[in-house]
Design a protein around this motif. Sequence first.
Motif, short mmCIF file in Angstrom:
data_model
loop_
_atom_site.label_atom_id
_atom_site.label_comp_id
_atom_site.label_asym_id
_atom_site.label_seq_id
_atom_site.Cartn_x
_atom_site.Cartn_y
_atom_site.Cartn_z
N THR A 148 54.10 23.08 -6.31
CA THR A 148 53.36 22.02 -6.98
C THR A 148 53.02 20.93 -5.97
OG1 THR A 148 54.63 22.47 -9.00
CG2 THR A 148 53.36 20.42 -8.92
N PRO A 149 51.73 20.62 -5.78
CA PRO A 149 51.36 19.56 -4.83
C PRO A 149 51.97 18.22 -5.24
CG PRO A 149 49.43 20.83 -5.50
CD PRO A 149 50.56 21.25 -6.40
N VAL A 150 52.38 17.43 -4.23
CA VAL A 150 53.00 16.13 -4.47
C VAL A 150 52.24 15.05 -3.70
CG1 VAL A 150 55.08 14.74 -4.11
CG2 VAL A 150 55.29 17.11 -4.88
N ARG A 156 57.51 5.13 -0.88
CA ARG A 156 58.37 6.21 -1.35
C ARG A 156 58.95 5.94 -2.74
NH1 ARG A 156 60.30 9.52 3.01
NH2 ARG A 156 58.60 9.65 4.52
N LYS A 157 58.39 5.00 -3.47
CA LYS A 157 58.93 4.67 -4.79
C LYS A 157 58.23 5.42 -5.93
CE LYS A 157 60.86 0.14 -3.75
NZ LYS A 157 60.91 -1.29 -4.13
N VAL A 158 57.13 6.08 -5.60
CA VAL A 158 56.39 6.84 -6.61
C VAL A 158 56.09 8.23 -6.07
CG1 VAL A 158 54.30 6.99 -8.01
CG2 VAL A 158 55.32 4.74 -7.54
N ARG A 184 53.08 14.64 -13.33
CA ARG A 184 54.50 14.35 -13.56
C ARG A 184 54.90 13.26 -12.57
NH1 ARG A 184 57.40 20.13 -14.55
NH2 ARG A 184 59.21 18.80 -14.19
N LEU A 185 55.22 12.08 -13.08
CA LEU A 185 55.53 10.93 -12.25
C LEU A 185 57.04 10.68 -12.22
CD1 LEU A 185 52.52 10.56 -13.15
CD2 LEU A 185 52.93 8.10 -13.16
N THR A 186 57.58 10.49 -11.04
CA THR A 186 58.96 10.04 -10.86
C THR A 186 58.88 8.72 -10.11
OG1 THR A 186 59.74 12.33 -10.73
CG2 THR A 186 61.23 10.61 -9.96
N GLY A 191 58.27 0.41 -8.30
CA GLY A 191 57.18 1.27 -7.86
C GLY A 191 55.94 1.08 -8.72
N VAL A 192 54.77 1.16 -8.10
CA VAL A 192 53.51 0.97 -8.82
C VAL A 192 52.64 2.22 -8.65
CG1 VAL A 192 51.41 -0.42 -9.03
CG2 VAL A 192 53.57 -1.52 -8.41
N CYS A 193 52.05 2.66 -9.76
CA CYS A 193 51.18 3.84 -9.73
C CYS A 193 49.90 3.54 -10.50
CB CYS A 193 51.89 5.05 -10.35
SG CYS A 193 50.95 6.58 -10.22
#
Length: 289
Positions: A148-150, A156-158, A184-186, A191-193
């Motif tokens: 799965t591409p990441v 490194r917080k998101v 799918r967010l971790t 962290g900001v997305c």
Amino acid sequence: MKNRTVERLLYAEITDMGDMPVRQPFPTQQVGQLDPFLLLHHHIAELPEDAIPGKAGVGPHPHRGFSAVTFVYRGGVHHRDSRGNNSVVYAGGTQWLHAGMGLVHSERPPHDLQEHGGVQEIVQLWINSPAAHKMDQPSYQALQAEDTPVVESEDRKVRVQVVAGTYQVATGPIKPVSPVLALRLTMKATGVCQVPLPENFNAFLYLLDGSIRLEGYGLVEGHYAVMLHRDGEGVTLTATEDTRVLLMAAAPLDEPVASHGPFVMNNQTQLMQAMRDYQMGKMGILIED
């Protein structure tokens, strides 16, 4: 980027699905589908030491007319179906089953689940299929975490796993029958997305745990789903504590929905036909080994 506003905030109440307690933010008595998303279940279970994996989980059952998507967060899921598919997907992976004209499948804990900690956590989402694809041949796609591409933020917080659709430079390997964005967010605290969304797509977020601040809205806590209006270019999330978030968006089908249990069609006649076909064995037979 203009952020979308919130249409509804839905708490995932615990309900029983057979012997399995699941959290279900939708559908509820107040809210049906968010076209084309029909149903979401969040399930956590610990397999007892004396449990027999081949008897645990969900035994053989039919589907027709939609895609059953399983996001594995802990443990694993052993999928078998009447079309001969047989595979295990572990934590971080995704199973995407397009039922099409119909098949019978089972979802069990893998035989080595105890070696992976004995805990199974999944989110299952039902996505309606367009009328033109409801009677396609069934298909099954198994995507492991390592495939799965990441996309990861500079701090490194998101961490975003791209399952389907495109986010930044990554495109998900899963190929749905109609356009879908599945992320799918971790996120670690602070962290900001920021996720752009096609203007014609319906979209929602589901928080498995933790909490976020949604730009233009406020605090959202774990076990809540957020349905968004189609009135902006995307969504911005800031983690107020460590959290895992499922973000889904798709083009609405704008078609009539007739559903009964595991069958989702466009009218009652098609539903009756689905029931007859299943009873006559036309969706196949699954004998688990």
